[in-house]
Design an enzyme around this catalytic site. Sequence first.
Site, mmCIF file in Angstrom:
data_model
loop_
_atom_site.group_PDB
_atom_site.id
_atom_site.type_symbol
_atom_site.label_atom_id
_atom_site.label_comp_id
_atom_site.label_asym_id
_atom_site.label_seq_id
_atom_site.Cartn_x
_atom_site.Cartn_y
_atom_site.Cartn_z
ATOM 1 N N ASN A 1 1.139 -0.854 0.177
ATOM 2 C CA ASN A 1 -0.150 0.422 0.080
ATOM 3 C C ASN A 1 1.188 1.252 0.040
ATOM 4 O OD1 ASN A 1 -1.920 1.718 0.318
ATOM 5 N ND2 ASN A 1 -2.229 1.176 2.154
ATOM 6 N N LYS B 1 0.758 4.083 -0.445
ATOM 7 C CA LYS B 1 -0.798 5.678 -0.131
ATOM 8 C C LYS B 1 -0.332 6.379 -0.560
ATOM 9 C CE LYS B 1 -0.420 3.548 4.980
ATOM 10 N NZ LYS B 1 0.124 3.874 5.972
ATOM 11 N N HIS C 1 -9.853 0.912 5.495
ATOM 12 C CA HIS C 1 -8.403 1.462 5.994
ATOM 13 C C HIS C 1 -8.683 2.352 6.677
ATOM 14 C CE1 HIS C 1 -4.036 3.040 6.265
ATOM 15 N NE2 HIS C 1 -3.986 1.296 5.736
ATOM 16 N N GLU D 1 -7.075 4.324 7.701
ATOM 17 C CA GLU D 1 -6.723 6.041 7.625
ATOM 18 C C GLU D 1 -7.567 6.928 6.819
ATOM 19 O OE1 GLU D 1 -2.709 5.735 5.313
ATOM 20 O OE2 GLU D 1 -2.122 5.374 7.596
ATOM 21 N N GLU E 1 -5.954 -5.376 10.533
ATOM 22 C CA GLU E 1 -4.592 -4.310 11.038
ATOM 23 C C GLU E 1 -4.637 -2.809 11.960
ATOM 24 O OE1 GLU E 1 -2.567 -2.643 7.636
ATOM 25 O OE2 GLU E 1 -3.831 -1.308 7.275
ATOM 26 N N GLY F 1 2.619 2.186 10.938
ATOM 27 C CA GLY F 1 3.290 3.448 10.961
ATOM 28 C C GLY F 1 4.020 4.185 11.856
ATOM 29 N N SER G 1 3.571 -2.246 10.339
ATOM 30 C CA SER G 1 4.477 -2.217 10.549
ATOM 31 C C SER G 1 5.833 -3.461 9.955
ATOM 32 C CB SER G 1 4.817 -1.941 11.990
ATOM 33 O OG SER G 1 4.523 -0.420 12.586
HETATM 34 P P1 PGA Z 1 2.457 -0.273 7.881
HETATM 35 O O1 PGA Z 1 0.877 0.421 7.493
HETATM 36 O O2 PGA Z 1 3.255 -1.223 7.267
HETATM 37 O O3 PGA Z 1 3.788 1.768 7.053
HETATM 38 O O4 PGA Z 1 2.234 -0.235 9.086
HETATM 39 C C1 PGA Z 1 0.644 -0.796 6.870
HETATM 40 C C2 PGA Z 1 -0.837 -0.271 6.501
HETATM 41 O O5 PGA Z 1 -1.138 0.714 6.848
HETATM 42 O O6 PGA Z 1 -1.226 -0.606 5.408
#
Ligand code: PGA
Length: 256
Positions: free
Chosen positions: A14, A16, A102, A104, A172, A178, A217
């Site tokens: 992803n 982003k 997601h 976010e 997740e 992140g 992560s």
């Molecule tokens: P990250 O993000 O690996 O940077 O923690 C995972 C995600 O948001 O799908």
Amino acid sequence: MAQKTYMKTYIIGNWKMHGVRTSARALASTVLDAAGRLASQKTEVILCPPATLLSLIADLTYNTPVRCGGQDCHAEAEGAYTGEISAAMLRDAGATYVIVGHSERRAGHSESSREVNRKAEAALAAGLRPVLCVGESLAERKAGRAMDTVRRQLRESMPRQGDTKRVIVAYEPVWAIGTGQVANASDIAEMHAHIATLLKSEFGFAETEVAVLYGGSVKPANAAEILRCPGVHGVLVGSASLNAEEFVAIINAAQS
Ligand code: PGA
């Protein structure tokens, strides 16, 4: 990895809101060089770039084992929704997958599980495989409500119409995204067992009929351990997917 003999392992990047044509082309080409060899019958590698780069990545991955997907879609097929993109448009641009729900978007765009459900159903209707994200916040985990949160999100967001077996669920934990903080192996296994039970009791899916990924992560250093957790059928990778070497190392971890 016994559970991988009858289900593919999914490695999803992803990206982003990162990348422009030059950097995206370089990243995808390096991933393709390695992933073209590594992606196989048993491993599905999927790149989810920003919408502006989807056609480019779809062209680059055309006729290769690597697939691409969107990061979100609108619940409606078309209409007066300025700035939005429908599932059919993603499909038209070359996507075969789309991430929905997601955290976010749930947090930053106030998306409800009901809205996520409509997006997932729209994705299925357009011929895309939705990657449906669920996961608890840190406060919910600390309060012992992680299982309840995921149960509620799954109940409310899982599509009820269409070829629902094509859904991929991604667990997740919000606090792991992140942050560099990863859920430990036993917590991951426990939540994945919980999700498998819910998929069976609430939706009638047999064990392993629906793939369930872990995200948050994921890095080369922890990917193999996460992928070995019972009930984990792949990983959704954010920041490490922006580094070709790291992403390829994670794809490699799925082979071992
Ligand atoms: P990250 O993000 O690996 O940077 O923690 C995972 C995600 O948001 O799908």
